[in-house]
Design an enzyme around this catalytic site. Structure first.
Site, PDB file in Angstrom:
ATOM      1  N   ARG A 143     -41.059  31.883 -11.448  1.00 20.19           N
ATOM      2  CA  ARG A 143     -42.251  32.611 -11.921  1.00 20.19           C
ATOM      3  C   ARG A 143     -41.936  33.741 -12.873  1.00 20.19           C
ATOM      4  O   ARG A 143     -42.855  34.403 -13.351  1.00 20.19           O
ATOM      5  CB  ARG A 143     -43.073  33.100 -10.733  1.00 20.19           C
ATOM      6  CG  ARG A 143     -43.563  31.940  -9.908  1.00 20.19           C
ATOM      7  CD  ARG A 143     -44.561  32.260  -8.848  1.00 20.19           C
ATOM      8  NE  ARG A 143     -44.681  31.064  -8.040  1.00 20.19           N
ATOM      9  CZ  ARG A 143     -43.864  30.757  -7.038  1.00 20.19           C
ATOM     10  NH1 ARG A 143     -42.928  31.589  -6.653  1.00 20.19           N
ATOM     11  NH2 ARG A 143     -43.997  29.615  -6.389  1.00 20.19           N
ATOM     12  N   SER A 187     -37.860  31.558  -6.034  1.00 14.83           N
ATOM     13  CA  SER A 187     -38.789  31.225  -7.111  1.00 14.83           C
ATOM     14  C   SER A 187     -39.499  32.446  -7.674  1.00 14.83           C
ATOM     15  O   SER A 187     -40.099  32.382  -8.737  1.00 14.83           O
ATOM     16  CB  SER A 187     -39.837  30.221  -6.616  1.00 14.83           C
ATOM     17  OG  SER A 187     -40.525  30.738  -5.487  1.00 14.83           O
ATOM     18  N   GLY A 203     -39.196  29.517   1.362  1.00 18.65           N
ATOM     19  CA  GLY A 203     -38.717  28.528   2.333  1.00 18.65           C
ATOM     20  C   GLY A 203     -39.590  28.431   3.566  1.00 18.65           C
ATOM     21  O   GLY A 203     -39.150  27.950   4.616  1.00 18.65           O
ATOM     22  N   TRP A 255     -42.575  35.127  -1.453  1.00 16.11           N
ATOM     23  CA  TRP A 255     -42.247  34.357  -2.658  1.00 16.11           C
ATOM     24  C   TRP A 255     -43.088  34.731  -3.873  1.00 16.11           C
ATOM     25  O   TRP A 255     -43.084  34.011  -4.883  1.00 16.11           O
ATOM     26  CB  TRP A 255     -42.279  32.861  -2.382  1.00 16.11           C
ATOM     27  CG  TRP A 255     -43.476  32.322  -1.660  1.00 16.11           C
ATOM     28  CD1 TRP A 255     -43.635  32.223  -0.309  1.00 16.11           C
ATOM     29  CD2 TRP A 255     -44.663  31.785  -2.234  1.00 16.11           C
ATOM     30  NE1 TRP A 255     -44.856  31.665  -0.023  1.00 16.11           N
ATOM     31  CE2 TRP A 255     -45.514  31.378  -1.181  1.00 16.11           C
ATOM     32  CE3 TRP A 255     -45.103  31.588  -3.543  1.00 16.11           C
ATOM     33  CZ2 TRP A 255     -46.763  30.806  -1.383  1.00 16.11           C
ATOM     34  CZ3 TRP A 255     -46.353  31.015  -3.754  1.00 16.11           C
ATOM     35  CH2 TRP A 255     -47.168  30.637  -2.680  1.00 16.11           C
ATOM     36  N   ASN A 273     -46.988  31.980   5.182  1.00 16.23           N
ATOM     37  CA  ASN A 273     -47.482  31.379   6.409  1.00 16.23           C
ATOM     38  C   ASN A 273     -46.436  31.424   7.517  1.00 16.23           C
ATOM     39  O   ASN A 273     -45.242  31.500   7.254  1.00 16.23           O
ATOM     40  CB  ASN A 273     -47.856  29.912   6.138  1.00 16.23           C
ATOM     41  CG  ASN A 273     -46.669  29.117   5.624  1.00 16.23           C
ATOM     42  OD1 ASN A 273     -46.404  29.142   4.434  1.00 16.23           O
ATOM     43  ND2 ASN A 273     -45.933  28.440   6.507  1.00 16.23           N
ATOM     44  N   ASP A 316     -52.052  27.068   6.980  1.00 14.93           N
ATOM     45  CA  ASP A 316     -51.116  27.313   5.872  1.00 14.93           C
ATOM     46  C   ASP A 316     -51.679  28.330   4.877  1.00 14.93           C
ATOM     47  O   ASP A 316     -51.536  28.192   3.671  1.00 14.93           O
ATOM     48  CB  ASP A 316     -50.768  26.002   5.149  1.00 14.93           C
ATOM     49  CG  ASP A 316     -49.605  26.155   4.181  1.00 14.93           C
ATOM     50  OD1 ASP A 316     -48.904  27.179   4.252  1.00 14.93           O
ATOM     51  OD2 ASP A 316     -49.413  25.253   3.337  1.00 14.93           O
ATOM     52  N   ASP A 318     -50.958  31.239   3.435  1.00 19.17           N
ATOM     53  CA  ASP A 318     -50.079  32.316   2.958  1.00 19.17           C
ATOM     54  C   ASP A 318     -50.917  33.459   2.385  1.00 19.17           C
ATOM     55  O   ASP A 318     -51.983  33.240   1.796  1.00 19.17           O
ATOM     56  CB  ASP A 318     -49.209  31.839   1.798  1.00 19.17           C
ATOM     57  CG  ASP A 318     -48.352  30.657   2.111  1.00 19.17           C
ATOM     58  OD1 ASP A 318     -47.133  30.838   2.175  1.00 19.17           O
ATOM     59  OD2 ASP A 318     -48.903  29.550   2.245  1.00 19.17           O
TER      60      ASP A 318
END
Lengths: 562, 154
Positions: A143, A187, A203, A255, A273, A316, A318
């Site tokens: 990113r 990332s 991860g 991330w 998450n 999920d 996040d």
């Protein structure tokens, strides 16, 4: 047979190209300069443009009145040669940076370039060799980079923080910061704060224990590490089973780049998450600090406060996405966060107190959050083997891609995704590096749409909406020219009136957008740059376009010179 | 350097996947022999790879290194056609042109642990079988590991 012909020694691939090999030296970028980034709008010095994450530029050469004349100034084709990791998930997700007439941008599969932002000429390139066997949930993506102290910093797919010489692209140091054998990867774009470089882990789909780290910017030596899942006995550990191993695989990865308040000396980090994503039976409790914003003391790495958006997440959801810092008219220091769970939160950034929460998407079935912040789950994968459909899907009402805040309109522009999913719980035992979801998940192939929502964060009122047949899966940027620039999954890059939402201009880039546009100025000419290239976790946020055209071009637009 | 061969070779031969223009035009990705690099006193890991005549393969197809670091790969083209090798390397991929009956060297730096593919990027060599792997073994340093008890692995 005669002697072998001498084939010589293998040479760097770039030596057989027109890459210049060197970028002009720029003025040094340090902490003071990044704090004052808004005062030099010709540059885009740090990931969000400024520490506050507003993605707002005071440049106003391109306006509502002349934007229809905007035209490509140049196109940079990233390209790929030979075999590369993550071929099926290739995507150009970065935010370019511009410093004193040099653009620095990272691409898929470990690539970094210095580019002449007036011409698109490639000044230097660096490619970190990316192992094919790194566990990547969501693509071979990166990113962005951080630039400062004469260096360019990148966090590689295999979790190495590397520093490159900003003029040559040669590696200066390389610090291994994650365990690829445990399913960790990298990332996020690093962030320079003081004399440090801050970067977080990835991860979460592989059951790692999330963390944010700070390193000496000159040497790469680690200053601190902040784990975002507590060990037994630490604050927050009571939200995990006290007799189990769940905390060891708890997730809460970092991330996405944090925002930062230099006065409070706090980093505002969104966390990912819990793991396993959809099977809460093995991790009873709220599971702190997953799905939270944590305020971290930049000097020590200690968590000062937290706010959890989705306790005991089963969808999920996040919360890694940005926390935009802004001040209320009465001077109260606030933070805005549009969560995957479909709710928009305004929080007092000095203490984590909830100020306001309201939905910003049309369809929310997973549960409900009342205006005072009480969370009630309603639909979730609970019984083994029983499919459960819910909105928003696991990519969320807004994914990691960033909204922007325009202080002149007082509005926040949210790229919204309307797509649901079905999860069927399937319990599995944990093993390092193996996906640890606890469910089979299928995101809806149709019944999806999207829009840019202009919201007043002080009231929760939606002032306007720009609708599109597809979910908005890219960041936007807003300017003092009264504009919002937004890329779409179907390739259009559009300019919207920041006050009304009217579409004033568009250009078809040939591949979908899943990145973050910026604006900058060189020699008195304003440019708008946007990486394009459809890919990444498409099966998660828009599988209905899984077969859409791929690409990896960086477009740069400007008004005609005459 | 040694190569291993077992009944898998027989299986591939029976399937017609161990040479050129049999069931497929080329050897399938990930098949072939396994070799091991040797680490010198200077810390450099050395290995040799060949392109045998009329097979359009790198042999050994997989070379295992004990850990990440500096590599010296000797590449020999015993074929009667010209090929090349585009190899992974921290900084930029490296390329070497390999005319018929030639021999060259590639000095590479790769992180470990990690597995990397490489190939000959001319004339669809990669698609016809000239693909191979460099596999770096080992573990990340302790400073990069998570603070948690040892976890089960597959």
């Amino acid at each position: 047979m005669t002697d072998y012909v001498d084939a010589g020694e293998a040479v760097a691939h770039r030596t057989l190209s027109n890459v210049k090999g060197e970028a002009p030296a720029t003025r040094n970028v340090d902490y003071d300069r990044i704090q004052g980034a808004r005062s030099e709008p010709e540059n885009w010095l740090t990931y969000y443009g400024t520490y506050d994450g507003q993605r707002y530029s005071t440049l106003n050469q391109i306006t509502k009145d002349n934007v229809r004349k905007l035209t490509p100034a140049w196109v940079f084709q990233a390209g790929s040669t030979g075999m590369h990791s993550g071929a099926s998930t290739y995507s150009f997700e970065a935010t370019p940076l511009v410093v004193d007439g040099v653009m620095y941008v990272s691409g898929p599969d470990g690539k970094v370039w210095a580019i002449d932002p007036k011409t698109g000429d490639e000044l230097w390139r660096y490619k970190h060799a990316s192992p094919f066997d790194t566990s990547l949930c969501c693509g071979n993506v990166n990113r962005g980079v951080a630039v400062g102290h004469g260096k360019v910093y990148m966090y590689t797919l295999n979790a190495h923080l590397i520093a490159l010489d900003a003029t040559t692209g040669e590696k200066v140091w390389d610090t291994t910061n994650g365990d690829v054998r445990a399913g960790e990867s990298g990332s996020a774009a690093p962030l320079i704060v003081k004399d440090m470089v801050v970067v977080g882990s990835a991860g979460g789909e592989f059951g790692v224990r999330g963390h944010l780290d700070a390193f000496d910017a000159q040497t790469g030596e680690r200053r601190w590490r902040c784990y975002t899942v507590p060990k037994p006995g630490e604050p927050g550990s009571e939200t995990w089973p006290d007799d189990g191993e769940a905390w060891q695989r708890g997730g809460a990865n970092c991330w996405i780049t944090p925002t930062y308040d230099p006065e409070l000396e706090l980093l505002f980090q969104g966390t990912g998450n819990p793991a396993p994503d959809f099977d809460g039976g093995v991790r009873e409790g709220d599971n702190l600090y997953t799905d939270s914003t944590v305020a971290i003391d930049v000097n020590t790495g200690e968590i000062r406060w937290h706010y959890q958006f989705t306790p005991h997440d089963l969808w999920d959801y996040d919360s890694t996405m940005e926390n935009v810092l802004f001040d209320a008219p009465d001077g109260r220091k606030l933070l805005a966060h549009a969560d995957k769970n479909g709710y928009f939160f305004v929080i007092d950034r000095t203490n984590g107190e909830l100020v306001r929460v309201f939905p910003f998407v049309d369809r929310i079935t997973w549960g409900e959050i009342t205006p005072d912040g009480k969370v009630t789950p309603k639909i979730y994968p609970d019984e083994e083997g029983v499919p459960v459909h819910f909105w928003p899907g696991p990519a969320g009402g807004k994914e990691w891609t960033h909204m922007s805040y325009n202080p002149e309109t007082g509005l926040i522009y949210i790229p919204v995704q309307e797509v649901g999913a079905t999860a069927t719980r399937r319990r599995r035992e944990f093993k390092e590096s193996i996906p640890y979801w606890g469910a089979g998940v299928a995101v809806d192939l149709d019944d999806h749409y999207g829009f840019v929502s202009a919201v007043d964060p002080l009231t929760g009122e939606e002032k306007w909406r720009w609708n599109h047949e597809y979910p908005m899966c890219a960041s936007n940027v807003t300017t003092a020219g009264g504009l919002v620039f937004q890329g779409t999954p179907s390739g259009e890059f559009v300019a919207l009136d920041a006050t009304t939402g009217e579409k004033l201009w568009q250009f078809q880039c040939g591949s979908g957008h899943h990145s973050s546009p910026i604006t900058f100025e060189v020699d008195g000419r304003q440019y708008v740059a946007v990486p394009t290239g459809w890919g990444g976790w498409v099966e998660g946020f828009l599988p209905g376009l899984l077969g859409a055209a791929a690409g990896d071009a960086l477009f740069c637009f400007a008004l005609p010179e005459d | 350097m040694t190569a291993t061969a077992d009944e898998r070779a027989d299986v591939l031969h029976k399937a017609g996947l161990d040479g050129q223009n049999r069931t497929a035009l080329g050897r399938m990705l990930g098949t072939g022999d396994v070799g091991y690099a040797e680490e010198g006193a200077d810390g450099i890991m050395r290995a040799e790879v060949r392109i045998p005549e009329d097979q359009l393969i790198f042999s050994p197809s997989i070379i295992v290194f004990p850990h990440g670091g500096d590599i010296e790969l000797t590449i020999i083209n015993d074929d009667k056609n010209t090929h090349c090798a585009l190899l992974p390397h921290n900084g930029d991929p490296k390329i070497i042109w390999l005319v018929n009956h030639s021999k060259g060297t590639a000095r590479l730096n790769l992180d470990g642990p990690g597995a990397y593919w490489y190939g000959s990027t001319t004339g669809n060599d990669e698609g016809r079988g000239l693909t191979a792997a460099l596999v770096m073994g080992g573990e990340v340093p302790d400073s990069a590991k998570l603070d948690r008890p040892p976890q089960p692995r597959p």
